[in-house]
Design a protein around this motif. Structure first.
Motif, mmCIF file in Angstrom:
data_model
loop_
_atom_site.group_PDB
_atom_site.id
_atom_site.type_symbol
_atom_site.label_atom_id
_atom_site.label_comp_id
_atom_site.label_asym_id
_atom_site.label_seq_id
_atom_site.Cartn_x
_atom_site.Cartn_y
_atom_site.Cartn_z
ATOM 1 N N ALA A 66 0.828 -1.202 0.000
ATOM 2 C CA ALA A 66 0.000 0.000 0.000
ATOM 3 C C ALA A 66 0.862 1.252 0.000
ATOM 4 O O ALA A 66 0.539 2.260 -0.650
ATOM 5 N N SER A 67 1.972 1.222 0.730
ATOM 6 C CA SER A 67 2.853 2.380 0.791
ATOM 7 C C SER A 67 3.450 2.694 -0.578
ATOM 8 O O SER A 67 3.492 3.859 -0.999
ATOM 9 N N VAL A 113 -1.376 7.568 9.239
ATOM 10 C CA VAL A 113 -2.217 8.038 10.333
ATOM 11 C C VAL A 113 -2.656 6.825 11.150
ATOM 12 O O VAL A 113 -3.320 5.922 10.616
ATOM 13 N N ILE A 114 -2.264 6.789 12.415
ATOM 14 C CA ILE A 114 -2.627 5.694 13.308
ATOM 15 C C ILE A 114 -3.540 6.271 14.381
ATOM 16 O O ILE A 114 -3.136 7.155 15.137
ATOM 17 N N VAL A 138 -2.278 9.089 2.041
ATOM 18 C CA VAL A 138 -2.428 8.694 3.447
ATOM 19 C C VAL A 138 -2.654 7.191 3.558
ATOM 20 O O VAL A 138 -3.487 6.619 2.840
ATOM 21 N N LEU A 139 -1.924 6.573 4.474
ATOM 22 C CA LEU A 139 -2.205 5.213 4.923
ATOM 23 C C LEU A 139 -2.899 5.323 6.276
ATOM 24 O O LEU A 139 -2.316 5.855 7.225
ATOM 25 N N SER A 186 3.685 -1.381 12.728
ATOM 26 C CA SER A 186 5.119 -1.260 12.481
ATOM 27 C C SER A 186 5.413 -0.992 11.017
ATOM 28 O O SER A 186 6.277 -0.164 10.680
ATOM 29 N N ALA A 187 4.680 -1.653 10.138
ATOM 30 C CA ALA A 187 4.942 -1.513 8.705
ATOM 31 C C ALA A 187 4.596 -0.121 8.193
ATOM 32 O O ALA A 187 5.315 0.428 7.347
ATOM 33 N N VAL A 188 3.501 0.468 8.679
ATOM 34 C CA VAL A 188 3.149 1.800 8.180
ATOM 35 C C VAL A 188 4.064 2.874 8.766
ATOM 36 O O VAL A 188 4.034 4.029 8.323
ATOM 37 N N VAL A 189 4.876 2.505 9.750
ATOM 38 C CA VAL A 189 5.878 3.434 10.266
ATOM 39 C C VAL A 189 7.188 3.298 9.491
ATOM 40 O O VAL A 189 7.792 4.302 9.089
ATOM 41 N N ASP A 190 7.646 2.067 9.263
ATOM 42 C CA ASP A 190 8.976 1.916 8.668
ATOM 43 C C ASP A 190 8.971 1.703 7.158
ATOM 44 O O ASP A 190 10.039 1.582 6.542
ATOM 45 N N ALA A 191 7.790 1.679 6.532
ATOM 46 C CA ALA A 191 7.746 1.579 5.064
ATOM 47 C C ALA A 191 8.572 2.708 4.451
ATOM 48 O O ALA A 191 8.457 3.865 4.871
ATOM 49 N N PRO A 192 9.424 2.409 3.480
ATOM 50 C CA PRO A 192 10.376 3.420 2.990
ATOM 51 C C PRO A 192 9.727 4.647 2.373
ATOM 52 O O PRO A 192 10.313 5.737 2.399
ATOM 53 N N GLU A 193 8.528 4.519 1.823
ATOM 54 C CA GLU A 193 7.883 5.667 1.181
ATOM 55 C C GLU A 193 7.251 6.623 2.183
ATOM 56 O O GLU A 193 6.924 7.755 1.849
ATOM 57 N N VAL A 194 7.020 6.167 3.413
ATOM 58 C CA VAL A 194 6.353 6.987 4.424
ATOM 59 C C VAL A 194 7.318 8.046 4.946
ATOM 60 O O VAL A 194 8.423 7.725 5.395
ATOM 61 N N GLY A 195 6.888 9.318 4.888
ATOM 62 C CA GLY A 195 7.735 10.401 5.363
ATOM 63 C C GLY A 195 7.320 10.969 6.701
ATOM 64 O O GLY A 195 8.082 11.694 7.338
ATOM 65 N N MET A 196 6.108 10.659 7.132
ATOM 66 C CA MET A 196 5.613 11.203 8.390
ATOM 67 C C MET A 196 4.601 10.235 8.993
ATOM 68 O O MET A 196 3.836 9.583 8.263
ATOM 69 N N VAL A 197 4.606 10.154 10.318
ATOM 70 C CA VAL A 197 3.620 9.357 11.035
ATOM 71 C C VAL A 197 2.875 10.278 11.992
ATOM 72 O O VAL A 197 3.490 10.977 12.810
ATOM 73 N N ALA A 198 1.546 10.307 11.880
ATOM 74 C CA ALA A 198 0.690 11.031 12.817
ATOM 75 C C ALA A 198 0.013 9.987 13.695
ATOM 76 O O ALA A 198 -0.878 9.266 13.240
#
Length: 485
Positions: free
Chosen positions: A51-52, A149-150, A174-175, A215-227
């Motif tokens: 998805a990322s 977004v978690i 957004v994921l 964990s995956a939506v945080v460390d996925a390489p395409e993700v630049g920000m986590v809210a």
């Protein structure tokens, strides 16, 4: 077909289209009754990584759209939240155990978040800078790219949409990973609204699931920000990962919020504010009033008024009864609250009201005669428990309020001039004078200090623009400069 027709999403996640997740599916359960409300798909880490990558590709096209096109999608989303409010509220009531007024507040603020965010594409996206060179110099804002977004279970719709809407408006993909216990009202509802609003496929993706997905939506390489909104423990782990990977982390974490009650206060009104602050949504709010710091001159009267409120408030299933408090979210949270109350009693505190429960229905509780080391005072409970302690001097009240690992929200009730002086001395992301601690508006910056967050803020045009964009320095010369090499 309704907006949330189960035929569309039953057993599925959304990663550009509705399809089964590799994590299988699980039941959506009403905490009040145990009734199975439906089945939702569960992602696994492989779904999140795919998805990322898909989101990064979709984001480029979304960011390239004219500002008016992105603004139009956000406006339509706001209108859809209003149009389908009753249906969405029904899910919030049943799935999150919310009373109807709280569910109504969630859909109202969700619409406002979209309306406010629809203005972001047309705001100034940078500034012209002075330069000592013969060139134009600009600082311009660009989307971060992919934002994860978690969101938690307690105010599920608000705490998801307040990041989803501005992130999309500023050109990001957004994921969305909602809490598995509220994945319909905080996930499916948002996904379906933006589908109907015309958001291109892949720009928003819905990934219900467990810790592996988080964990995956945080460390996925395409993700630049986590809210992230949730517990301080989980937030620390996310912050550590983001720090190692050099990603931005916006962390809105726990709170053990104080309400200072000054001498001369209208005790009846103060007790009403206190009851709302401690027992709204069964105390399952990061801004819940967790510590009542009351001047000795009004202490006895205040406790009596609060106990009267506690004994009078009805508790039950908000889907079938007119109640003030619904169920706690699950058995684990119920056990936790019961343990806190039992430990408080064992440590010498007095349970002045409540302290009992039938299943997940926990009575509003008042605890007195405790000290600072008592768990009921020192810890965030996330349940309908109101610990009360007295103070003699303003210095003592300020010290008690600040003597806490958290710094999210503090209320001060009483004379405004005295309260303003006190407010200047409080270490808290939010201070409310003559209001209780639970308050949120789409146009207001929200965040905490100390263990309540990492100093970030979400909410309001300027704050959201800063939160969900990066600054790029751009210079322009009329022709290539001369260099000595």
């Amino acid at each position: 077909m309704t907006l949330l027709d189960t035929a569309l999403w039953s057993g599925r996640i959304s990663t550009g289209s509705w399809q089964p997740g590799h994590g299988g599916a699980y039941d959506v359960v009403a905490p009040a009754t145990g009734e199975v409300l439906g089945s939702i798909g569960s992602a696994d880490a492989s779904d999140a990584y795919a998805a990322s990558a898909r989101a990064a590709e979709a984001q480029r096209g979304w960011a390239a759209k004219a500002p008016e096109e992105r603004a139009a999608v956000l406006r339509r989303a706001g209108l859809l939240f209003e149009e389908h409010a009753e249906e969405i509220q029904g899910w919030i009531i049943r799935e999150a155990g919310s009373i109807p007024p709280k569910a109504g507040l969630e859909t109202h603020i969700a619409a406002n978040e979209c309306f406010d965010s629809s203005a972001l594409p047309h705001l100034a996206q940078g500034e012209v800078l002075p330069s000592d060179e013969a060139r134009w110099s600009f600082a311009r804002r660009k989307p971060i790219g992919v934002v994860s977004v978690i969101a938690p279970f307690n105010f599920p719709l608000i705490l998801a949409i307040r990041a989803v809407a501005p992130a999309l408006a500023t050109g990001n993909a957004v994921l969305l990973k909602p809490d598995p216990r509220t994945a319909v009202c905080a996930g499916v509802s948002i996904m379906r609204v933006f589908e109907e609003a015309g958001l291109p496929a892949g720009v928003l993706q819905l990934l219900p699931g467990g810790a592996d997905v988080g964990s995956a939506v945080v460390d996925a390489p395409e993700v630049g920000m986590v809210a992230f909104t949730g517990s301080t423990g989980a937030g620390r782990k996310i912050g550590e990962t983001c720090g190692r990977l050099l990603k931005r982390a916006h962390l809105e974490l726990g709170g053990n919020n104080a309400m200072i009650v000054l001498p001369g206060v209208d005790v009846a009104k103060a007790a009403s504010a206190a009851a709302f602050g401690s027992w709204m949504h069964q105390g399952q709010i990061c801004m819940t009033t967790g510590r009542h710091i009351v001047h000795e001159s009004v202490y006895d009267e205040y406790v009596a008024a609060l106990v009267e409120k506690a004994n009078a408030l009805p508790v039950g299933d908000p889907a079938s009864e007119q109640v003030a408090l619904g169920p706690l979210i699950d058995d684990g949270q119920t056990r936790h609250c019961a343990e806190i109350v039992a430990d408080a009693r064992s440590a010498g505190a007095t349970i002045a009201a409540g302290g009992t429960h039938e299943g997940r229905f926990f009575r509003p509780t008042v605890i007195t005669d405790l000290d600072r080391d008592n768990r009921a005072w020192a810890e965030e409970i996330f349940g309908p428990v109101a610990p009360v302690m007295k103070f003699s001097t303003v210095d003592e009240a300020v010290e008690l309020a600040n003597d806490c690992d958290f710094g999210l929200s503090i209320g001060v009730l009483g004379n405004v001039s005295d309260a303003m002086v006190i407010a200047d001395r409080l270490d808290s992301g939010k201070v409310h004078i003559n209001e209780q601690t639970v308050s949120d508006e789409s146009q207001a910056p929200f965040g905490g200090t100390k263990s309540s967050g990492n100093g970030t803020r979400i909410g309001g045009a300027t704050t959201n623009l800063e939160a969900f964009t990066e600054i790029q320095w751009l210079t322009v010369r009329p022709e290539i400069a001369d260099y000595p090499f």
